[in-house]
Design a protein around this motif. Sequence first.
Motif, PDB file in Angstrom:
ATOM      1  N   GLY A  74       0.811  -1.210   0.000  1.00 40.47           N
ATOM      2  CA  GLY A  74       0.000   0.000   0.000  1.00 40.47           C
ATOM      3  C   GLY A  74       0.840   1.254   0.000  1.00 40.47           C
ATOM      4  N   TRP A  75       0.261   2.314  -0.512  1.00 38.44           N
ATOM      5  CA  TRP A  75       0.816   3.667  -0.373  1.00 38.44           C
ATOM      6  C   TRP A  75      -0.061   4.403   0.625  1.00 38.44           C
TER       7      TRP A  75
ATOM      8  N   ARG B   1      -3.816   0.510  -2.598  1.00 42.81           N
ATOM      9  CA  ARG B   1      -3.165  -0.755  -2.306  1.00 42.81           C
ATOM     10  C   ARG B   1      -3.248  -1.662  -3.528  1.00 42.81           C
ATOM     11  N   ILE B   2      -2.343  -2.629  -3.582  1.00 39.14           N
ATOM     12  CA  ILE B   2      -2.312  -3.599  -4.665  1.00 39.14           C
ATOM     13  C   ILE B   2      -2.074  -4.963  -4.054  1.00 39.14           C
TER      14      ILE B   2
ATOM     15  N   TYR C  70      -7.004  -1.010  -5.169  1.00 45.20           N
ATOM     16  CA  TYR C  70      -8.033  -0.272  -4.432  1.00 45.20           C
ATOM     17  C   TYR C  70      -7.513   1.138  -4.241  1.00 45.20           C
ATOM     18  N   TYR C  71      -8.436   2.115  -4.314  1.00 40.57           N
ATOM     19  CA  TYR C  71      -8.056   3.517  -4.130  1.00 40.57           C
ATOM     20  C   TYR C  71      -9.012   4.202  -3.159  1.00 40.57           C
ATOM     21  N   ALA C  72      -8.455   5.093  -2.380  1.00 42.33           N
ATOM     22  CA  ALA C  72      -9.297   5.937  -1.549  1.00 42.33           C
ATOM     23  C   ALA C  72     -10.150   6.814  -2.461  1.00 42.33           C
ATOM     24  N   ALA C  73     -11.330   7.151  -2.010  1.00 45.51           N
ATOM     25  CA  ALA C  73     -12.250   7.934  -2.833  1.00 45.51           C
ATOM     26  C   ALA C  73     -11.629   9.261  -3.266  1.00 45.51           C
TER      27      ALA C  73
ATOM     28  N   ILE D 237      -1.617   2.806  -8.768  1.00 46.74           N
ATOM     29  CA  ILE D 237      -0.596   2.006  -8.104  1.00 46.74           C
ATOM     30  C   ILE D 237      -0.215   0.836  -9.001  1.00 46.74           C
ATOM     31  N   SER D 238       1.068   0.510  -9.014  1.00 44.50           N
ATOM     32  CA  SER D 238       1.535  -0.629  -9.802  1.00 44.50           C
ATOM     33  C   SER D 238       2.798  -1.172  -9.140  1.00 44.50           C
TER      34      SER D 238
END
Length: 115
Positions: free
Chosen positions: A35-36, A50-51, A58-61, A69-70
Amino acid sequence: QVQPVESGGGLVQAGGSLRLSCAASGSIFSISAMGWYRQAPGKQRELVARITSPDTTYYAASVKGRFTISRDKAANTVYLQLNSLKPEDTAVYYCNTFPFTPLFWGQGTQVTVSS
């Protein structure tokens, strides 16, 4: 276990882009969900993206549609592409496992977005 090293931050105008990188030794990135996270002044650290394995994201709204993310498993590196940056994206950005590992926080990389 060696802490990750984040890089790629900087000062950018609103609407600009940056690409953050997170490198670590070992194979943790290839076997863990990563995750970042970011922490703005006076605020709690929050998950940005996160990946997981396989590469489901998944991304925060607040960043969905702007951040990507990759990861490169062979290089033990996780990336975060930041586009259409806003002043509210200003923070120190960190990578860690997801859920985070308390002893795995690095120094982070500062992202500052000017209006």
